[in-house]
Write a protein that holds these residues in place. Structure first.
Motif, PDB file in Angstrom:
ATOM      1  N   CYS A 268      41.891  68.195  18.264  1.00 27.72           N
ATOM      2  CA  CYS A 268      41.108  68.195  19.509  1.00 27.72           C
ATOM      3  C   CYS A 268      39.600  68.194  19.229  1.00 27.72           C
ATOM      4  N   CYS A 271      37.338  64.972  18.793  1.00 29.92           N
ATOM      5  CA  CYS A 271      36.825  64.215  19.941  1.00 29.92           C
ATOM      6  C   CYS A 271      36.052  65.113  20.914  1.00 29.92           C
ATOM      7  N   HIS A 272      36.542  66.307  21.114  1.00 28.54           N
ATOM      8  CA  HIS A 272      35.931  67.152  22.151  1.00 28.54           C
ATOM      9  C   HIS A 272      34.869  68.099  21.611  1.00 28.54           C
ATOM     10  N   ARG A 322      36.124  63.984  27.132  1.00 25.17           N
ATOM     11  CA  ARG A 322      35.495  64.799  28.165  1.00 25.17           C
ATOM     12  C   ARG A 322      34.954  66.117  27.631  1.00 25.17           C
ATOM     13  N   HIS A 330      40.241  66.071  35.753  1.00 21.00           N
ATOM     14  CA  HIS A 330      40.534  64.987  36.693  1.00 21.00           C
ATOM     15  C   HIS A 330      42.006  64.981  37.102  1.00 21.00           C
ATOM     16  N   GLY A 331      42.842  65.494  36.241  1.00 21.90           N
ATOM     17  CA  GLY A 331      44.284  65.402  36.503  1.00 21.90           C
ATOM     18  C   GLY A 331      44.903  66.680  37.047  1.00 21.90           C
ATOM     19  N   MET A 351      42.921  59.571  24.240  1.00 22.35           N
ATOM     20  CA  MET A 351      43.429  60.946  24.108  1.00 22.35           C
ATOM     21  C   MET A 351      44.917  60.893  23.745  1.00 22.35           C
TER      22      MET A 351
HETATM   23  C1  HEC Z   1      40.837  60.533  19.965  1.00 20.57           C
HETATM   24  C2  HEC Z   1      40.068  61.368  20.860  1.00 20.57           C
HETATM   25  C3  HEC Z   1      40.722  62.565  21.529  1.00 20.57           C
HETATM   26  C4  HEC Z   1      41.443  63.576  20.950  1.00 20.57           C
HETATM   27  C5  HEC Z   1      41.878  63.723  19.503  1.00 20.57           C
HETATM   28  C6  HEC Z   1      41.729  64.503  22.021  1.00 20.57           C
HETATM   29  N1  HEC Z   1      41.201  64.060  23.210  1.00 20.57           N
HETATM   30 FE1  HEC Z   1      41.218  65.039  24.976  1.00 20.57          FE
HETATM   31  N2  HEC Z   1      40.319  63.458  25.886  1.00 20.57           N
HETATM   32  C7  HEC Z   1      39.881  62.326  25.237  1.00 20.57           C
HETATM   33  C8  HEC Z   1      39.344  61.408  26.213  1.00 20.57           C
HETATM   34  C9  HEC Z   1      38.795  60.032  25.919  1.00 20.57           C
HETATM   35  C10 HEC Z   1      39.456  62.040  27.480  1.00 20.57           C
HETATM   36  C11 HEC Z   1      39.031  61.468  28.835  1.00 20.57           C
HETATM   37  C12 HEC Z   1      40.077  60.503  29.351  1.00 20.57           C
HETATM   38  C13 HEC Z   1      39.734  59.870  30.677  1.00 20.57           C
HETATM   39  O1  HEC Z   1      39.631  60.570  31.683  1.00 20.57           O
HETATM   40  O2  HEC Z   1      39.600  58.672  30.739  1.00 20.57           O
HETATM   41  C14 HEC Z   1      40.059  63.336  27.228  1.00 20.57           C
HETATM   42  C15 HEC Z   1      40.298  64.281  28.211  1.00 20.57           C
HETATM   43  C16 HEC Z   1      40.804  65.543  27.957  1.00 20.57           C
HETATM   44  C17 HEC Z   1      41.016  66.562  28.969  1.00 20.57           C
HETATM   45  C18 HEC Z   1      40.704  66.437  30.451  1.00 20.57           C
HETATM   46  C19 HEC Z   1      41.969  66.282  31.264  1.00 20.57           C
HETATM   47  C20 HEC Z   1      41.710  66.126  32.738  1.00 20.57           C
HETATM   48  O3  HEC Z   1      42.611  66.394  33.534  1.00 20.57           O
HETATM   49  O4  HEC Z   1      40.613  65.710  33.118  1.00 20.57           O
HETATM   50  C21 HEC Z   1      41.508  67.671  28.335  1.00 20.57           C
HETATM   51  C22 HEC Z   1      41.903  68.993  28.958  1.00 20.57           C
HETATM   52  C23 HEC Z   1      41.643  67.342  26.938  1.00 20.57           C
HETATM   53  N3  HEC Z   1      41.203  66.041  26.739  1.00 20.57           N
HETATM   54  C24 HEC Z   1      42.139  68.198  25.984  1.00 20.57           C
HETATM   55  C25 HEC Z   1      42.399  67.844  24.661  1.00 20.57           C
HETATM   56  C26 HEC Z   1      43.083  68.694  23.701  1.00 20.57           C
HETATM   57  C27 HEC Z   1      43.550  70.117  23.961  1.00 20.57           C
HETATM   58  C28 HEC Z   1      43.198  67.969  22.552  1.00 20.57           C
HETATM   59  C29 HEC Z   1      43.917  68.355  21.261  1.00 20.57           C
HETATM   60  C30 HEC Z   1      45.319  68.666  21.413  1.00 20.57           C
HETATM   61  C31 HEC Z   1      42.565  66.674  22.782  1.00 20.57           C
HETATM   62  N4  HEC Z   1      42.102  66.640  24.071  1.00 20.57           N
HETATM   63  C32 HEC Z   1      42.466  65.676  21.837  1.00 20.57           C
HETATM   64  C33 HEC Z   1      39.965  62.069  23.883  1.00 20.57           C
HETATM   65  C34 HEC Z   1      40.590  62.877  22.957  1.00 20.57           C
END
Ligand code: HEC
Ligand code: HEC
Length: 387
Positions: A268, A271-272, A322, A330-331, A351
């Protein structure tokens, strides 16, 4: 701007729309726009492209007169023809309380008459309005590759997508929302069919040969390409991800989630950001990437035709992870929403899923580990509501 219109009539319609300030180009649209980029990438000739338009018109009708292909009887389980007729066509009121043309009235200015996400106001939005034609949706309860359920679409229509331009349609009647939700499914299946037909023509027919959807070929296309598209929609209900019963939240669980968030296994932080600050400021850990709707426009060595279409299309924007602290999910912000989001990632975006791709399949994280990450996310948000 949308891809160039193949016929003059449409170009004129687009100009008129722009001049009218456009509540959605809808009023004058009498045909769906072809997916020009897909056809150019597939190297289709004009004749092949027109043969696909003819097949699509025969199967699905037009924006004014929708049709359901009789050979795909299960479509009737998703869309009622009378409902589609009420969603389609120009905006009009025939009887007291009955509005015709609901889609053009409420949706087309953003999602486009064709459902290609290229309505006249799309360019100014971020994220862009959904292009329904791939059948890929983000805010849903199902496994990553499955379509959303009817309940998922209803929820998006009722609540909108907070934090984006997608508004709530709570003020419409439940019946109107249901009609619109069916029309979204119709546009999606039509778009998925277009994709299937283009790849058939590009990859399987002899070079230059137009599509003749008849005889054995027709039977084969119906049973092997189109029926499975419809079946996936009908069966979406059985693909819902069920979150485990919520466990006792204690510091140990939160600490476990924090460790996982920063682990290579879950990834996570890459990216975040280490502090959940999001990709925009995560710096070196974050690589520029694109969502699925954009990626096919980022072609390394495009032909002249493809390059031209890409230039005319919506500007290409990277997919940004994000910010997770203090931001609106958003979800949905319920624990079950976050669990599904982390378990399956977000379809169509970068993601990734960390849970298994279908029930019983192991993922890179166990269900309990996913739960601990969710609890951690909730803990780093100072607000009452998670995230
Ligand atoms: C390769 C990149 C990447 C990785 C690795 C990643 N994310 Fe994300 N994540 C994103 C992107 C891009 C978005 C926004 C997607 C969109 O709304 O278009 C996002 C959105 C989210 C959101 C917002 C959901 C919502 O309802 O708006 C959450 C919570 C989140 N990620 C949690 C995590 C967690 C916890 C992990 C690890 C398990 C993780 N992400 C791993 C790219 C990543
Ligand atoms: C003002 C612009 C706007 C209008 C009007 C609008 N939408 Fe949207 N819609 C959006 C945007 C932007 C998104 C993308 C949100 C995202 O990517 O998170 C979206 C996303 C969606 C989604 C996809 C949700 C998902 O899970 O991926 C559906 C379905 C949808 N809209 C249906 C509709 C319908 C039906 C109407 C008309 C009743 C409508 N929208 C009107 C802007 C709009």
């Amino acid at each position: 701007m949308p891809p160039p219109r193949p016929r003059r009539r449409h170009r004129l319609a687009a100009l008129l729309c722009a001049a009218a300030g456009a509540t959605g180009c809808g009023e004058r649209a009498d045909s769906f726009q072809p997916n020009g980029l897909l056809r150019a990438t597939g190297g289709l000739t004009d004749e092949q492209s027109s043969s696909i338009d003819a097949a699509l018109a025969e199967l699905f009708g037009s924006p004014d007169e929708p049709r359901l292909p009789p050979e795909l009887p299960r479509m009737a389980e998703l869309c009622d023809l009378a409902a589609l007729q009420q969603a389609a066509g120009p905006v009009a009121s025939h009887e007291v309380g009955v509005t015709q043309g609901l889609y053009r009235r409420h949706c087309a200015r953003c999602h486009g008459v064709t459902g290609d996400g290229r309505g006249p106001t799309a360019r100014y939005q971020s994220p862009y309005p959904r292009d329904f034609r791939r059948g890929v949706f983000k805010w849903k309860s199902t496994y990553r590759d499955a379509p959303p359920t009817v309940a998922d679409l209803d929820r998006v229509l009722e609540h909108g997508v907070p934090g984006t331009a997608m508004p709530s349609f709570r003020l419409l009647s439940e019946e109107e929302r249901e009609i619109l939700q069916q029309y979204v499914i119709y546009l999606a299946i039509r778009g998925q069919t277009e994709r299937a037909l283009v790849s058939l023509v590009a990859d399987e027919l002899p070079a230059g040969e137009p599509l003749r959807l008849e005889g054995d070929l027709r039977d084969e296309v119906m049973s092997e390409s189109l029926a499975p598209i419809v079946a996936a929609w009908v069966d979406a209900e059985s693909d819902v991800v069920s979150p485990p019963d919520s466990s006792e939240v204690d510091d140990r669980l939160i600490a476990r989630g924090r460790d996982l968030y920063h682990s290579e296994k879950a990834g996570c932080f890459k990216c975040h950001g280490a502090a959940g600050q999001g990709g925009a400021v995560a710096g070196k850990d974050y690589e520029i990437d694109y969502d699925r709707w954009t990626r096919e426009r980022v072609v390394a060595r495009p032909s002249d035709a493809v390059a031209h279409l890409v230039r005319q299309d919506l500007p290409i924007r990277p997919s940004r992870p994000r910010q997770l602290i203090g931001a609106t999910p958003h979800g949905g912000d319920a624990t079950a929403d976050l669990y599904r989001r982390v378990h399956q990632g977000i379809a169509g975006t970068t993601m990734p899923a960390v849970g298994g791709a279908y029930p019983g399949q192991p993922g890179s994280l166990t269900d309990e580990e996913v739960q601990s990450v969710v609890v951690y996310l909730q803990s780093i948000n100072p607000k009452e509501s998670p995230l």
